[in-house]
Design a protein around this motif. Sequence first.
Motif, PDB file in Angstrom:
ATOM      1  N   VAL A   1       0.850  -1.190   0.000  1.00 49.89           N
ATOM      2  CA  VAL A   1       0.000   0.000   0.000  1.00 49.89           C
ATOM      3  C   VAL A   1       0.886   1.241   0.000  1.00 49.89           C
ATOM      4  N   ARG A   2       0.392   2.314  -0.624  1.00 53.68           N
ATOM      5  CA  ARG A   2       1.128   3.576  -0.654  1.00 53.68           C
ATOM      6  C   ARG A   2       0.377   4.575   0.234  1.00 53.68           C
ATOM      7  N   PRO A   3       0.966   4.965   1.353  1.00 55.03           N
ATOM      8  CA  PRO A   3       0.271   5.908   2.247  1.00 55.03           C
ATOM      9  C   PRO A   3       0.022   7.245   1.547  1.00 55.03           C
ATOM     10  N   THR A   4      -1.094   7.865   1.856  1.00 50.56           N
ATOM     11  CA  THR A   4      -1.334   9.211   1.332  1.00 50.56           C
ATOM     12  C   THR A   4      -0.424  10.215   2.019  1.00 50.56           C
ATOM     13  N   SER A   5       0.001   9.879   3.241  1.00 47.35           N
ATOM     14  CA  SER A   5       0.925  10.731   3.987  1.00 47.35           C
ATOM     15  C   SER A   5       1.743   9.848   4.919  1.00 47.35           C
ATOM     16  N   VAL A   6       3.060  10.008   4.897  1.00 47.38           N
ATOM     17  CA  VAL A   6       3.894   9.206   5.790  1.00 47.38           C
ATOM     18  C   VAL A   6       3.635   9.610   7.239  1.00 47.38           C
ATOM     19  N   ARG A   7       3.550  10.915   7.475  1.00 46.83           N
ATOM     20  CA  ARG A   7       3.190  11.357   8.829  1.00 46.83           C
ATOM     21  C   ARG A   7       1.686  11.295   8.997  1.00 46.83           C
ATOM     22  N   VAL A   8       1.264  10.673  10.078  1.00 43.21           N
ATOM     23  CA  VAL A   8      -0.164  10.503  10.340  1.00 43.21           C
ATOM     24  C   VAL A   8      -0.749  11.823  10.831  1.00 43.21           C
ATOM     25  N   PRO A   9      -1.823  12.316  10.205  1.00 40.27           N
ATOM     26  CA  PRO A   9      -2.422  13.587  10.636  1.00 40.27           C
ATOM     27  C   PRO A   9      -2.960  13.510  12.068  1.00 40.27           C
ATOM     28  N   ALA A  10      -2.935  14.638  12.736  1.00 39.37           N
ATOM     29  CA  ALA A  10      -3.427  14.703  14.114  1.00 39.37           C
ATOM     30  C   ALA A  10      -4.886  14.280  14.207  1.00 39.37           C
ATOM     31  N   ALA A  11      -5.664  14.601  13.185  1.00 35.47           N
ATOM     32  CA  ALA A  11      -7.089  14.249  13.200  1.00 35.47           C
ATOM     33  C   ALA A  11      -7.285  12.738  13.219  1.00 35.47           C
ATOM     34  N   ALA A  12      -6.391  12.003  12.534  1.00 39.70           N
ATOM     35  CA  ALA A  12      -6.508  10.542  12.515  1.00 39.70           C
ATOM     36  C   ALA A  12      -6.217   9.959  13.895  1.00 39.70           C
ATOM     37  N   LEU A  13      -5.288  10.559  14.617  1.00 38.94           N
ATOM     38  CA  LEU A  13      -4.993  10.104  15.978  1.00 38.94           C
ATOM     39  C   LEU A  13      -6.188  10.343  16.892  1.00 38.94           C
ATOM     40  N   ALA A  14      -6.759  11.526  16.807  1.00 37.64           N
ATOM     41  CA  ALA A  14      -7.912  11.861  17.653  1.00 37.64           C
ATOM     42  C   ALA A  14      -9.098  10.968  17.330  1.00 37.64           C
ATOM     43  N   SER A  15      -9.317  10.722  16.050  1.00 37.50           N
ATOM     44  CA  SER A  15     -10.444   9.873  15.635  1.00 37.50           C
ATOM     45  C   SER A  15     -10.267   8.440  16.119  1.00 37.50           C
ATOM     46  N   ALA A  16      -9.026   7.944  16.047  1.00 28.15           N
ATOM     47  CA  ALA A  16      -8.760   6.571  16.489  1.00 28.15           C
ATOM     48  C   ALA A  16      -9.039   6.420  17.981  1.00 28.15           C
ATOM     49  N   LEU A  17      -8.643   7.412  18.756  1.00 24.37           N
ATOM     50  CA  LEU A  17      -8.876   7.336  20.204  1.00 24.37           C
ATOM     51  C   LEU A  17     -10.369   7.414  20.509  1.00 24.37           C
TER      52      LEU A  17
END
Length: 436
Positions: free
Chosen positions: A59-75
Motif C-alpha cells: 500500500v502507498r500511504p497518502t501521507s507518511v506522517r499521520v495527521p493529528a485528526a486521525a490520531l484523535a479519531s482513532a482514540l
Amino acid sequence: MTTLDLRGRELSTAELLALVPRSTSDVGSAVDAVAAIIAEVRERGEDALLAQAERFDGVRPTSVRVPAAALASALESLDPGVRKALEVAIERVRAASAAQVPEQRITEVAPGARIVQRWQPVDRVGLYVPGGKAVYPSSVVMNVVAAQVAGVPSIALASPPQSTFGGSVHPTILAAAALLGVDEVYAMGGAGAIAALAYGVTEIGLEPVQVITGPGNLYVATAKRAVQGVVGIDSEAGPTEILIIADGSASPTLVVADLVSQAEHDELAGSVLVTDDEWLAEAVRSALPAAVSATHHHDRVATALDGPQSAIVLVDDLAQAAAFSNAYAPEHLEVHVRDAGGILPLLTNAGAIFVGDHTPVSLGDYVAGSNHVLPTGGHARFSAGLSASTFLRPQQIVEYTRDALAEVAEHVLQLSAAEQLPAHGDAVRARFPERG
C-alpha cells in the motif's frame, strides 16, 4: 517437539551454548538487503519510504506522517474495554518504570572535592511498533511509558502502513499513541523506518533521533545493528521465546498453555521446557497436539513447536536446569517448581522471570507492570530489557575547590609524567603560579 536429554552429562558453559535450540534466522543474512534499503532512504527520503511501503506492505500511504485528526479519531473510536485495559497497563508500567530512575547522588571524596552523579535523558527517541501477524498497542505502551518516565521530551513513533486502513497505521496503534499524548506518528515500517528515524527525513519534518527502541522482524533487527553508533538502540530483538523450568509439581495443562501462548507469535518463536521429571515431559508432549489443534493460530503454532528452536530438555536436577537456562538466556523465563526461592538465586540470565502458576508470560505482555520489550536470541547474557534507564545517560559532574586540587596536584604531576603527557601536569601547574 524434539527432546534433548542432558541427564548424566556434565557439560561446560561452551558445550551448553552449543546445545541450546535456536531458529535458523540470522541477522547477518539480511545485511546486504538492509544496507540497500537504508541507502535509498538516505538518498531519496520520503519517495523511498513511499516506494518501500508499496513494495513491502502492499500500500502507498497518502501521507507518511499521520495527521493529528486521525490520531484523535482513532482514540474516540477505541473500544471502551480495550481503552480500559490500556489505561491499566499504562498505570502499572509507569509505576514500575519510575523505580528504574536513579536519584541524583553527591559523593564528597574529600573536603571541597565532590562528584555529582546524575542521569540525563536523551532529547529525542524513535519508537518502533511492529505490524505483520498481530497488532501491538501493548508495545506502544511499553516503549512510550519508559521514555516518558525517563523524561524524554521528544518522541517519534513509527509503525508499518496497513493496506486495510488505506495506508495509515492500524487505528488501535494510533489510539494507544493518542492516549499517551504522542502526536508524532509515521506510517513506515521495516528497515526503512529505522533508517528514517536514525537519519531524519526533511520533507516530512522528521528530525533524527538519538535512541531507537522496539521489537521487529529480521530486517528491523538488522537495520538497528546497521545504525548503531549513529544512534543508540535497545537490542536486536528477534523472534519471541519462552523457556519454562518445571519439576514434578508443575501442572502440565498450564505448561502447555504457556508454551503455546508464545508460539502463536511467529513460526520462528521458540518454546522450550526444561524439566527433571520425565512424567511431566511426557504429559506435556501428550497434551500438545490437542492444545495446538484447538488454538486459533494452530498452523503457526505447530510450525514453531516443530522447529529447531523448540524442545523438551531433560535434566538431572534443577541446578542443571538453571545452568541450561543461563546458557540459553531466554527472553521470557517461567519457573514452575516447588521451591522457587531455592532456584531463583541460580538464574542469572533472562530478560524477565515469571514465578509461579499465576504469573504467565502473557500477563507480562500486557498488564503486569513489567516491560515486555526484552532481549532475545541469547542477548540476555549481556543486555537488559527496555526500561527507563534505556533512555538515560549517567553523567558525572566534577567540582573541586582550589584547596582540594592543591591536595592532589602532585599526584596528577606524577601520573602525567609516568604517561609521558606533560601538558596534563602543566594544566595543573598553571593554577598555582606561586609554586613556579
